[in-house]
Design an enzyme around this catalytic site. Structure first.
Site, PDB file in Angstrom:
ATOM      1  N   LEU A 141       0.861  -1.171   0.000  1.00 58.16           N
ATOM      2  CA  LEU A 141       0.000   0.000   0.000  1.00 58.16           C
ATOM      3  C   LEU A 141       0.900   1.225   0.000  1.00 58.16           C
ATOM      4  CD1 LEU A 141      -2.742  -0.858   2.689  1.00 58.16           C
ATOM      5  CD2 LEU A 141      -2.982  -0.965   0.206  1.00 58.16           C
ATOM      6  N   ASP A 142       0.506   2.261  -0.746  1.00 62.52           N
ATOM      7  CA  ASP A 142       1.272   3.499  -0.734  1.00 62.52           C
ATOM      8  C   ASP A 142       1.291   4.089   0.673  1.00 62.52           C
ATOM      9  OD1 ASP A 142       1.567   3.211  -3.461  1.00 62.52           O
ATOM     10  OD2 ASP A 142      -0.057   4.600  -3.959  1.00 62.52           O
ATOM     11  N   LYS A 143       2.278   4.945   0.920  1.00 62.16           N
ATOM     12  CA  LYS A 143       2.439   5.573   2.238  1.00 62.16           C
ATOM     13  C   LYS A 143       1.140   6.195   2.729  1.00 62.16           C
ATOM     14  CE  LYS A 143       4.816   9.392   4.548  1.00 62.16           C
ATOM     15  NZ  LYS A 143       5.780  10.509   4.398  1.00 62.16           N
TER      16      LYS A 143
END
Length: 309
Positions: A141-143
């Protein structure tokens, strides 16, 4: 043939049945237990393979009744220094861990010496339970994306779940809020995604990119935005963000592909639902996590902005 090995502690155990007789040990490891060649090499170095309580040759042919033991628990020590970072555990057992990642937290280090990631927090959580080993995310998952994330508790489980990911049997559903109203309320975006040569971080739709498939359905519409349910068939970097930007409907608050928004401090993207087959119990597990408070407040403000009729 579907085989059903058992896990006892750090060991996988299998009694050879008639349909497997005559196969080599190496073929059973690769074809029936889905163990990679790299892991097999490590097992032979670590004395992690036993056939009838003896260290066997990989080319040895097995017989009905033979008893195979494979070390699947990690002897590898994790390289991360555990940090006391709170994590939200949704589900765990001896094989898998599902967490609800908060926005603003990187999943794992992306450069040497980086600290403060979700992986550091999981290493601390495991250490508090007397568990050591590498932290192994099955997907990413992106930040600034929140929501459900699946972890494997050892390298063998990671291989089995990675196989499910490649065969698209792990279902990941997201909720996102995008700019504007989509002309088609339900559809599929099939556009390849690759590196943007003008930006070191961004991705873009390009004919030279990798296949990327995103299914979506509008859940609710507002005056200048839409709540959309999204299911990924592939898992390219920034896939949802890139695809909706390509449609002309960037994710609200996404400063990389769209622009900042006064009502939310990050992209409005949440991994809402996760479904997969447990690698040993042949049981389908599914989890849902409602949108976090910042997206909930954003939705409330969008609803308030709809003019009364």
């Amino acid at each position: 043939m579907t085989i059903k090995p058992k896990i006892k502690g750090n060991w996988l155990e299998l009694t050879i049945e008639a349909p497997l007789e005559g196969k080599t040990l190496e073929d059973i490891l690769k074809q029936d237990l889905f163990i990679s060649g790299r892991m097999i090499q490590r097992l032979t170095r670590q004395k992690g393979l036993f056939l009838n309580r003896k260290v066997p040759f990989l080319k040895k042919k097995v017989k009905t009744g033979d008893f195979l033991r494979v070390l699947v628990g990690d002897k590898e020590e994790g390289s991360l220094v555990p940090e006391n970072i709170p994590i939200d555990v949704v589900y765990e057992d001896e094989e898998v861990l599902v967490v609800n990642k908060q926005a603003g937290l990187i999943v794992h280090p992306i450069k040497p010496g980086q600290t403060g990631t979700l992986a550091h927090g999981i290493a601390f959580y495991w250490l508090s339970k007397g568990v050591t080993g590498k932290v192994r995310p099955v997907h990413r998952l992106d930040k600034d994306t929140s929501g459900l994330l699946l972890m494997a508790n050892n390298s063998y489980i990671h291989q089995l779940l990675d196989r499910q990911l490649r065969e698209q049997t792990i279902k990941r559903t997201y909720l996102t809020i995008v700019h504007g109203r989509l002309a088609e309320k339900k559809g599929t975006i099939r556009e390849p995604i690759g590196q943007d040569p003008q930006h070191p971080v961004k991705r873009k739709v390009t004919p030279k990119g990798e296949e990327a498939i995103t299914h979506y359905e509008v859940v609710e519409e507002f005056q200048e935005a839409s709540l959309v349910s999204v299911e990924l068939e592939t898992g390219r970097t920034h896939q949802i963000r890139v695809h909706f930007d390509y449609l002309g409907h960037p994710v609200l608050g996404d400063s990389l592909y769209g622009k900042k928004h006064p009502w939310i401090q990050r992209q409005a993207l949440h991994a809402h639902r996760l479904e997969f087959l447990h690698p040993f119990r042949e049981e389908k597990l599914s989890f849902e996590q409602p949108v976090p408070e910042d997206m909930k407040k954003l939705l409330e403000k969008l609803k308030e902005s709809i003019p009364s009729v």
